[in-house]
Enzyme design. Structure first.
Site, PDB file in Angstrom:
ATOM      1  N   LYS A 104      77.815 -72.747 -53.248  1.00 32.41           N
ATOM      2  CA  LYS A 104      77.178 -71.666 -51.783  1.00 32.41           C
ATOM      3  C   LYS A 104      76.600 -70.788 -52.640  1.00 32.41           C
ATOM      4  CE  LYS A 104      78.695 -67.710 -48.767  1.00 32.41           C
ATOM      5  NZ  LYS A 104      79.478 -67.237 -48.256  1.00 32.41           N
ATOM      6  N   TYR A 161      80.209 -70.127 -55.627  1.00 31.96           N
ATOM      7  CA  TYR A 161      79.431 -69.152 -55.547  1.00 31.96           C
ATOM      8  C   TYR A 161      78.410 -68.195 -55.848  1.00 31.96           C
ATOM      9  CZ  TYR A 161      79.216 -65.276 -51.637  1.00 31.96           C
ATOM     10  OH  TYR A 161      79.299 -64.766 -50.300  1.00 31.96           O
ATOM     11  N   TYR A 213      81.045 -57.180 -61.682  1.00 32.33           N
ATOM     12  CA  TYR A 213      80.743 -56.034 -62.428  1.00 32.33           C
ATOM     13  C   TYR A 213      80.959 -56.699 -64.005  1.00 32.33           C
ATOM     14  CZ  TYR A 213      82.215 -51.952 -64.419  1.00 32.33           C
ATOM     15  OH  TYR A 213      81.695 -50.508 -65.834  1.00 32.33           O
ATOM     16  N   THR A 252      84.027 -63.202 -48.910  1.00 31.10           N
ATOM     17  CA  THR A 252      82.950 -61.225 -48.850  1.00 31.10           C
ATOM     18  C   THR A 252      83.470 -60.987 -46.916  1.00 31.10           C
ATOM     19  OG1 THR A 252      81.709 -62.001 -50.129  1.00 31.10           O
ATOM     20  CG2 THR A 252      80.983 -59.834 -48.913  1.00 31.10           C
ATOM     21  N   ARG A 303      75.803 -59.322 -54.963  1.00 33.01           N
ATOM     22  CA  ARG A 303      77.340 -59.078 -54.639  1.00 33.01           C
ATOM     23  C   ARG A 303      77.151 -58.541 -56.230  1.00 33.01           C
ATOM     24  NH1 ARG A 303      79.957 -56.603 -49.308  1.00 33.01           N
ATOM     25  NH2 ARG A 303      79.093 -57.832 -48.107  1.00 33.01           N
ATOM     26  N   ILE A 321      77.885 -72.231 -45.138  1.00 28.78           N
ATOM     27  CA  ILE A 321      78.962 -70.846 -45.087  1.00 28.78           C
ATOM     28  C   ILE A 321      78.476 -69.425 -44.241  1.00 28.78           C
ATOM     29  CG2 ILE A 321      80.613 -69.828 -45.993  1.00 28.78           C
ATOM     30  CD1 ILE A 321      81.040 -72.069 -48.822  1.00 28.78           C
TER      31      ILE A 321
END
Length: 295
Positions: A164, A135, A109, A46, A140, A207
């Protein structure tokens, strides 16, 4: 198959004035991060603005980063997609370039079911031999990877070795730790302000975005806690917590790129729809950096 312990920087992608990728600056940033003691680098996550890189740019940045690092620390390539076949192809290509591991974001999405998420990650991981970090960042992507799904993936797919966790939900992270306690599975914080809390549940590190500007301090915070020096770890967290929060005053990676430019690294601007900080926010960031002794 632990990829790293400590701090891996989720590296920004520097741009030239014309908006193209600045590979000379990328090499400079990588060398500086390694010199400053980070334990790994995440490329095209990201923070690396992967969403606005073309697929060719994305893979070129991974390839060149592997060359620049030259085996000094693990390189973890962000190859996630909301299309399973695309994630597979990018992951195989990153493996061919010599990436040490992969970071696979939950497919955005589409809002897949738990079974869809399981098959997406399992199919992608099974297409390669290198370790995979899941992740989880529902803020997001619009979809949370439930602890039970993470457990099944860790149990069933031998090279899915870590997550993560950027959900911000400490209760969820505690459940992941409990479910995977008998597996060879690592948890990394995806939020710089939750590192100690996650390490307290057995997490291996973070991270990080903040490690762009405080790499040694983030490394020392993790390693101090893991060595049993809780006071030192908390002292570091408390000293830099306000700065860490300010690095998210606007959507990531806007503040950290602004911070790097304030430090003189000249990493360039952003790909739209990201835009520069307002002057008011830039002054808040500058003030925090002064208070932290960085300027």
């Amino acid at each position: 198959m632990s990829l790293f312990e400590g701090v891996a920087t989720a590296l920004i992608t520097p741009f030239c004035p014309d908006g193209s990728v600045n590979y000379a600056k990328l090499e400079e940033l990588i060398n500086k991060q390694i010199e400053d003691g980070v334990d790994g680098l995440v490329i095209c996550g990201t923070t690396g603005e992967s969403a606005t890189l073309t697929e060719k740019e994305h893979m070129d940045v991974i390839r060149e980063s592997v060359k620049f690092v030259n085996g000094r620390v693990p390189v973890i390539a962000g190859t996630g997609s909301n299309c399973t076949q695309t994630a597979i192809e990018m992951s195989k290509e990153a493996e061919e370039y010599g990436a040490d591991g992969l970071l696979l974001v939950s497919p955005y999405y589409n809002k897949a079911t738990a079974e869809g998420l399981y098959e997406h990650f399992a199919d992608t991981a099974n297409a390669v031999k290198i370790p995979v970090i899941l992740y989880n960042i529902a803020g997001r992507t619009g979809i949370n990877i439930e602890p039970e799904t993470i457990y099944k993936l860790a149990r069933d797919v031998k090279n899915i070795v870590a997550v993560k966790e950027a959900s911000g939900n400490i209760s969820q992270i505690a459940k992941i730790a409990a479910l995977t306690k008998d597996l060879d599975f690592d948890i990394y914080s995806g939020n710089d302000d939750q590192v100690i809390a996650i390490c307290a549940m057995g997490g291996k590190g973070v991270i990080s975005v903040a490690s762009h500007v405080i790499p040694k301090q983030m490394h020392d915070m993790v390693m101090s806690f893991r060595a049993g020096d809780t006071k030192k770890a908390l002292d570091i967290q408390n000293r830099y917590l306000s700065l860490i929060n300010t690095l998210f005053i606007d959507v990531n990676p806007i503040p950290v790129k602004e911070a790097m430019n304030l430090l003189g690294h000249e990493v360039g601007g952003f790909r739209k729809p990201l835009t520069p900080m307002s002057e008011a926010h830039r002054e808040i960031l500058r003030s925090e950096m002064i208070n932290a002794g960085l300027l």
